[in-house]
Design a protein around this motif. Sequence first.
Motif, short mmCIF file in Angstrom:
data_model
loop_
_atom_site.label_atom_id
_atom_site.label_comp_id
_atom_site.label_asym_id
_atom_site.label_seq_id
_atom_site.Cartn_x
_atom_site.Cartn_y
_atom_site.Cartn_z
N GLY A 86 17.32 -145.60 -110.51
CA GLY A 86 16.49 -144.46 -110.82
C GLY A 86 16.51 -143.45 -109.69
N THR A 87 16.44 -142.18 -110.05
CA THR A 87 16.57 -141.13 -109.05
C THR A 87 15.24 -140.48 -108.70
N ASN A 88 14.14 -140.96 -109.29
CA ASN A 88 12.86 -140.29 -109.06
C ASN A 88 11.83 -141.30 -108.56
N SER A 89 12.16 -142.09 -107.57
CA SER A 89 11.27 -143.12 -107.04
C SER A 89 10.10 -142.45 -106.31
N GLN A 352 33.88 -136.06 -103.41
CA GLN A 352 32.98 -137.02 -104.05
C GLN A 352 31.52 -136.62 -103.89
N SER A 353 31.23 -135.69 -102.99
CA SER A 353 29.83 -135.27 -102.80
C SER A 353 29.51 -134.00 -103.58
N ASP A 354 30.53 -133.40 -104.31
CA ASP A 354 30.29 -132.18 -105.07
C ASP A 354 29.56 -132.50 -106.35
N LEU A 355 28.73 -131.56 -106.79
CA LEU A 355 28.06 -131.70 -108.08
C LEU A 355 29.02 -131.32 -109.21
N LEU A 356 28.87 -131.95 -110.36
CA LEU A 356 29.73 -131.70 -111.51
C LEU A 356 29.11 -130.65 -112.41
N PRO A 357 29.90 -129.77 -113.00
CA PRO A 357 29.36 -128.78 -113.93
C PRO A 357 28.72 -129.50 -115.12
N ALA A 358 27.57 -128.96 -115.53
CA ALA A 358 26.83 -129.57 -116.64
C ALA A 358 26.70 -128.57 -117.78
N ASN A 359 26.47 -129.11 -118.99
CA ASN A 359 26.22 -128.30 -120.20
C ASN A 359 27.39 -127.35 -120.52
N LEU A 360 28.64 -127.87 -120.44
CA LEU A 360 29.81 -127.05 -120.76
C LEU A 360 30.15 -127.05 -122.25
N GLY A 361 29.44 -127.87 -123.01
CA GLY A 361 29.72 -127.93 -124.45
C GLY A 361 30.54 -129.13 -124.85
N GLU A 372 25.04 -135.84 -115.94
CA GLU A 372 23.67 -135.58 -115.47
C GLU A 372 23.20 -136.66 -114.51
N GLU A 373 23.49 -137.91 -114.83
CA GLU A 373 23.08 -139.01 -113.95
C GLU A 373 23.78 -138.91 -112.59
N TYR A 374 25.07 -138.53 -112.60
CA TYR A 374 25.83 -138.37 -111.36
C TYR A 374 25.21 -137.27 -110.50
N ASN A 375 24.88 -136.12 -111.09
CA ASN A 375 24.30 -135.00 -110.34
C ASN A 375 22.94 -135.38 -109.74
N ASN A 376 22.12 -136.12 -110.49
CA ASN A 376 20.81 -136.54 -109.98
C ASN A 376 20.97 -137.43 -108.76
N LEU A 377 21.93 -138.35 -108.81
CA LEU A 377 22.15 -139.24 -107.67
C LEU A 377 22.63 -138.47 -106.45
N VAL A 378 23.52 -137.49 -106.64
CA VAL A 378 24.03 -136.69 -105.53
C VAL A 378 22.89 -135.92 -104.88
N LEU A 379 22.00 -135.33 -105.71
CA LEU A 379 20.86 -134.59 -105.16
C LEU A 379 19.93 -135.51 -104.40
N GLU A 380 19.68 -136.68 -104.93
CA GLU A 380 18.81 -137.64 -104.24
C GLU A 380 19.40 -138.04 -102.91
N ASP A 403 29.87 -143.33 -106.42
CA ASP A 403 31.30 -143.66 -106.63
C ASP A 403 31.50 -144.36 -107.96
N GLN A 404 30.62 -145.27 -108.31
CA GLN A 404 30.75 -146.03 -109.55
C GLN A 404 30.63 -145.10 -110.76
N ILE A 405 29.60 -144.22 -110.72
CA ILE A 405 29.39 -143.33 -111.87
C ILE A 405 30.51 -142.29 -111.94
N ARG A 406 31.02 -141.81 -110.78
CA ARG A 406 32.12 -140.83 -110.81
C ARG A 406 33.36 -141.44 -111.47
N ASP A 407 33.61 -142.69 -111.13
CA ASP A 407 34.75 -143.38 -111.79
C ASP A 407 34.50 -143.51 -113.27
#
Length: 799
Positions: A86-89, A352-361, A372-380, A403-407
């Motif tokens: 979880g990213t919102n502890s 590997q530390s870059d955020l991924l574009p979201a909501n591209l369709g 979305e889960e990957y971006n939340n973890l990077v921000l955390e 790394d696991q989610i990026r893969d």
Amino acid sequence: MSQQNHNSRPQEEEIDLREELEKYSKHWPWFVLGVLICVFIAFAYLRVTTPSYHTIASIIIKDEESKSPSSEMAAFADLGLLGGMGTNSIENEIGILKSKRMMTSVVKALNLNITYYDDDAIKSSELYRDSPYFVQVLKPDEKKLSEFSSEGANQFLLTNVSEEGFELVNKETGEVFKGKFGQPLEIPFADIIVVENSDFIPLEEGVPNVGLRFSNIEPVVLKYREKLQLNLTDKNSSLIELGMDDEVKAKAQDILNQLIFEYNREAIEDKNLVARNTADFIDERLQIINQELDSVETGKENFKEANRLTDIEAEAEMFIENASDYNKREQEIATQLELANTMIDYLKSGSQSDLLPANLGIEEQSVNASIEEYNNLVLERNRILAGSTEKNPVVVRLNSQIDQIRDNVLHSFERLRANLRVSQQELERQGSVINSKISAVPAKERQYRGIERQQNIKESLYLFLLQKREENSLSLAVTAPKAKIVDRAYSSVAPVSPKPKIILLAALILGLLIPFLVIYLKNLLSNTVKSREDMEKVTKEIPIVGEIPSVARKENEMILHNDRSVLAEAFRILHTNLQYLIVNTAEKERGNTIFVTSTVKGEGKTLVSFNLALTLANTNKKVLIIGADLRNPQLQRFEEDARLYNGVSDYLANDDLRLGDLIRQSKHHKNLNLLPSGNIPPNPSELWRRTKTGEMFKELEAMYDYIIVDTAPSLVVTDTFLINKWADITLYVVRAGYTEKKLLNFAADAKNDGKLHDVSFVLNDVKWANFGYGNKYGYAYGEEKKSFLQKLRNKAAFW
């Protein structure tokens, strides 16, 4: 018998407890004085201590809405491999709120490293918002400020204020800096600007002289971090209560409110970071698609001009209507395939530390959820790294999860691309059937249709990206704060410290405890006799026939005629007790011989001997006092000329001397005679062993009713043991506060060995607190009642 002993035990324990209490109750003036002093100190402490107030604010941390995980991520979750991702502890959010970085932002925003106080007040109090002037620091030099702080030269006095300016005086060095309001002023460790407080309301006393204290940011941050209190109201909720104790209510309120503001600002920046990265990605793709679309449209225009075509589509209208559904589906698949290829390239080439574009369709919801889960973890991870290092266990765990989610995201896009290619091949196969039906259409038409298809694909992708850019811009503009304020900071009305009731209660307890401990330790460490109870505990076979009170230095240590003092009454009691000890007094034809001895020198044998002799003389008895301490005569303390006369030593050494010629009349009483010690001989023990000694005592007993013999100390010399057989009673003097308890065993052993007989103790120099069974029943007959202060002074003197 056993039953009787059993019943007596509780009574004995009760008596012991009472005796222990009496040891302290007789020193009651010290307890009263201790309480008065401690209560006075407590009142003074409450008077000079600045009260501290408790300030509270509360916020709710908003939870991120959890998206439905992809089928692949759900499979991992079912296996228990993605627990704790979880990213919102709440614990993490509390850690961020209490971080040094966050408090540093608060201190800088509120300029808490500058303290304002009223220099004219007796108790210097902080002004904070009520200061008539504020200081803005332009160019601080933290290193120089540390040096000045260590030397105490970081405090200034703002004085001599006028319309023309002011003076800033260094309170340590006396250096004066003249400046004007609103203009920069250079001081040793910074450039500052002093401005007037427009909200300041002058008091009746006028504008005070403002003291300024400059501090480094680092210690101020640590100070308020220690004061900050963060509590989770319930383990199942996200409501956090922020608290702080401080002497200035307004300052504590500003700190808590500013802390919430800094937390929300940082959270909004984190959320906007994803939107900005998505916007950059969309702009980059729009630029590429725009170039490709221009190329396709230019090719279409050139094809029509080269082949002089106008409306080719009219000729194949029927075939195109049949193939329209396949073309539409093919365009959608081509768009998705283009997006999938683009994201795969981005994932493989990006950091590997870059955020991924979201909501591209992307139509595949599982892929969107993974992004979305990957971006939340990077921000955390980035938020925690701002106040920590790469070696932090939480950061290491988040890196592993990222790394696991990026893969997983990369594999999901590759599977999506493979599926789209299969679908595209199927559509191409079906399109070939339609193409066979329009084979009659000229080759130019087929070529033109291919160009137009490419145009439609690029155009639809271009419009799609434009739409997403507007949606992303909208989300960037309306980002909500993460912490919702439930209660803004407010302070308690009553101070939380110091608490007067607790301080006064502690002072009362301390005032009783200190004398108790002093008395307890004094009794514990003392090895001397203090009272008759101490003697009775050590040896019980020797009775105590008298207690002689302590005599102050300025008081007369010799009783007078018709004396009604405590000292005189003590010797009268001793005389009365002696009557019960003298055996067969009525049948004895001769007088009674009373020996007075002690263990060591200085225990008061001579004082007891002489005063006892005077007491007996006051009863109209003929009394003789003999100075039997041939080594160290002391009768001259009471009879000044006693040392000038011949005496016992001369009589024992010279057979020509008559005993009657050596006896002198005492100056203090007509019934009292004196036989001095005489000249100090070289061999006192040899003299006492002569048969003439017994003859001397027999002759004297025939002449007097009482013979008081002031002998030598028993422990030091053997003289007393040699002549003790002539004694009817042996009074063994023990001095309170002087004689060691273990020396009492010497008297008991001397009695048991037959060296001394008919031994009784006389306790001398007893302090008033220990006199008469701890002064519980004792009183001064005919003595004027003393005031409390007089008793207190006596206690201090006897202490």
